[in-house]
Scaffold this motif. Sequence first.
Motif, PDB file in Angstrom:
ATOM      1  N   MET A   1       1.071  -1.184  -0.113  1.00 18.47           N
ATOM      2  CA  MET A   1      -0.116   0.073  -0.031  1.00 18.47           C
ATOM      3  C   MET A   1       0.872   1.196   0.021  1.00 18.47           C
ATOM      4  N   ASP A   2       0.522   2.095  -0.999  1.00 22.77           N
ATOM      5  CA  ASP A   2       1.481   3.476  -0.794  1.00 22.77           C
ATOM      6  C   ASP A   2       0.393   4.637  -0.427  1.00 22.77           C
ATOM      7  N   TYR A   3      -0.309   4.261   0.417  1.00 21.71           N
ATOM      8  CA  TYR A   3      -1.286   5.121   1.132  1.00 21.71           C
ATOM      9  C   TYR A   3      -1.983   4.607   2.307  1.00 21.71           C
ATOM     10  N   PHE A   4      -2.598   5.332   2.951  1.00 21.87           N
ATOM     11  CA  PHE A   4      -3.286   4.740   4.294  1.00 21.87           C
ATOM     12  C   PHE A   4      -4.799   4.474   4.066  1.00 21.87           C
ATOM     13  N   PHE A   5      -5.298   3.629   4.923  1.00 24.64           N
ATOM     14  CA  PHE A   5      -6.757   3.379   4.665  1.00 24.64           C
ATOM     15  C   PHE A   5      -7.332   3.483   6.104  1.00 24.64           C
ATOM     16  N   ARG A   6      -8.691   3.861   5.859  1.00 28.28           N
ATOM     17  CA  ARG A   6      -9.525   3.943   7.173  1.00 28.28           C
ATOM     18  C   ARG A   6     -10.916   3.431   6.592  1.00 28.28           C
ATOM     19  N   ASN A   7     -11.527   2.556   7.260  1.00 22.19           N
ATOM     20  CA  ASN A   7     -12.858   2.051   7.104  1.00 22.19           C
ATOM     21  C   ASN A   7     -13.730   3.025   7.926  1.00 22.19           C
ATOM     22  N   GLY A   8     -14.321   3.989   7.314  1.00 26.16           N
ATOM     23  CA  GLY A   8     -15.069   5.217   8.089  1.00 26.16           C
ATOM     24  C   GLY A   8     -16.545   4.701   8.441  1.00 26.16           C
ATOM     25  N   GLU A   9     -16.877   3.512   7.624  1.00 24.66           N
ATOM     26  CA  GLU A   9     -18.352   3.109   7.781  1.00 24.66           C
ATOM     27  C   GLU A   9     -18.478   1.652   8.328  1.00 24.66           C
TER      28      GLU A   9
ATOM     29  N   ARG B   1       6.746  15.628   7.676  1.00 26.45           N
ATOM     30  CA  ARG B   1       6.022  16.548   6.929  1.00 26.45           C
ATOM     31  C   ARG B   1       6.171  15.960   5.551  1.00 26.45           C
ATOM     32  N   GLY B   2       5.170  16.225   4.562  1.00 23.55           N
ATOM     33  CA  GLY B   2       5.591  15.666   3.324  1.00 23.55           C
ATOM     34  C   GLY B   2       4.182  15.334   2.712  1.00 23.55           C
ATOM     35  N   GLU B   3       3.991  14.542   1.647  1.00 20.84           N
ATOM     36  CA  GLU B   3       2.568  14.149   1.255  1.00 20.84           C
ATOM     37  C   GLU B   3       2.275  12.820   1.545  1.00 20.84           C
ATOM     38  N   PHE B   4       1.029  12.491   2.110  1.00 23.97           N
ATOM     39  CA  PHE B   4       0.527  11.454   2.349  1.00 23.97           C
ATOM     40  C   PHE B   4      -0.896  11.365   2.073  1.00 23.97           C
ATOM     41  N   ARG B   5      -1.430  10.263   1.408  1.00 22.97           N
ATOM     42  CA  ARG B   5      -2.843  10.081   1.154  1.00 22.97           C
ATOM     43  C   ARG B   5      -3.415   8.893   2.070  1.00 22.97           C
ATOM     44  N   VAL B   6      -4.578   9.497   2.391  1.00 22.90           N
ATOM     45  CA  VAL B   6      -5.471   8.624   3.337  1.00 22.90           C
ATOM     46  C   VAL B   6      -6.676   8.390   2.590  1.00 22.90           C
ATOM     47  N   LYS B   7      -6.972   7.152   2.154  1.00 20.66           N
ATOM     48  CA  LYS B   7      -8.347   6.398   1.676  1.00 20.66           C
ATOM     49  C   LYS B   7      -9.174   6.081   2.604  1.00 20.66           C
ATOM     50  N   VAL B   8     -10.340   6.881   2.401  1.00 22.48           N
ATOM     51  CA  VAL B   8     -11.350   6.579   3.823  1.00 22.48           C
ATOM     52  C   VAL B   8     -12.682   6.165   3.198  1.00 22.48           C
ATOM     53  N   ARG B   9     -13.087   4.874   3.375  1.00 19.22           N
ATOM     54  CA  ARG B   9     -14.415   4.070   2.814  1.00 19.22           C
ATOM     55  C   ARG B   9     -15.508   4.741   3.611  1.00 19.22           C
TER      56      ARG B   9
END
Length: 402
Positions: A111-119, A211-219
């Motif tokens: 994974m080159d991003y972070f994930f969060r299941n928001g639901e 600090r930098g660029e980070f992506r978080v994908k949220v369901r």
Amino acid sequence: MPTYQVRGEVPRKRHIQFRDNGTLLTEEVMGLEGFSGNESILYHLTSPCRVTKVDEFEPIERDEWVPDGHQHRHFKTMAEVQPGGDAISGRKLLMWNQDVEISLCRPDEEMDYFFRNGEGDEVIFVHEGSGTLETIFGDVPYKEGDYIVVPRGTTYRFRPEGEQRYLVFESPGLIEIPRRYRNEYGQLLEHAPFYHRDIHPPTELHTHRDRGEFRVKVRIRDGYQTYELDYHPFDVVGWDGYVYPWTFSIHDFEPITGRIHMPPPSHQTFEGRNFVICSFCPRKLDFDPLAIPIPYHHSNLNSEEMIYYVSGNFGSRRGIEVGSVTLHPSGIPHGPHPGLAEKSIGQTETHELAVMCDTFHPLRLTKLAKELDDGEYAYSWLEERVPAGDADQDPAGVTSHF
Ligand SMILES: [Fe+2]
């Protein structure tokens, strides 16, 4: 969820000043059911609301297969499901309803991003592989046979080691330890098939200050929303509470056996909203001299039963192999194959390992299920279809629940 935990530094009281090198930290209460359910309190270096970009929303599309016939089904997945994607994008939905989604996953990308299941809450059964689930609450090491329990709201990233194979459950409801295993204070009772020592919360908390660029994908809202941040999302200095990810190994489930056949609830491991997850583990079988060690036929009049075969000898269950999934839908009976009840008499143990999910509402199938369906299983109770030689096989691996 299982007990109170604390990692890192937290202030003496809730909702008071707490500083890091003079800077006031941002306190976040991450709670379930408004302010009435379990919660954890996290202390961030940066406001968790801070985003630099809201990317496009991707709706989840489910490719439904509506079969012509209502029948028992068998899906082979071991070689048939190809590796691909990462631990999130590689989830291949097999069946679902309004309470639970069941997917197969063989990720071969990081994974080159972070994930969060928001639901939804997630339970990921690790059939193959090991690694670390890096989370905002700290590292959660995992290995083959673990159930990784991830409550909604947990930001995470898989760091896999070796080939990976998962069975994934996602639910808009809570996935919890069965209520009947706990006393009024939440402690696991003496008759429960596992104890708090079998539950592994996050080990080390790592506070990231980069600090930098980070992506978080949220369901969320039945889709994926990606946000861009200019700070590492694991910026927590400390947290405490009851909400955090944890693991439980299927190998630590203590099977309950009886003089005569014990029903499936004795294998229950988790309870969800209108579904249960059960673990069928190696154990001694029923010991009454007249006992029939394999189950009686039963009709799931208002439940659907999905079983994933993890390991063991399923040779006496025709065509079933490691990685097989059977689905016994509601309204029609199922039971052991012809001759097996007789053959099981006198067996003293089983070596099976399987994960079952029973849902109380019908499951819908995807086109992947159509591809994997063997089409023959519904007829496997016809004696004349028993292949020559099957009658001589060792029934020790007979799965106890058919
Ligand atoms: Fe069954």
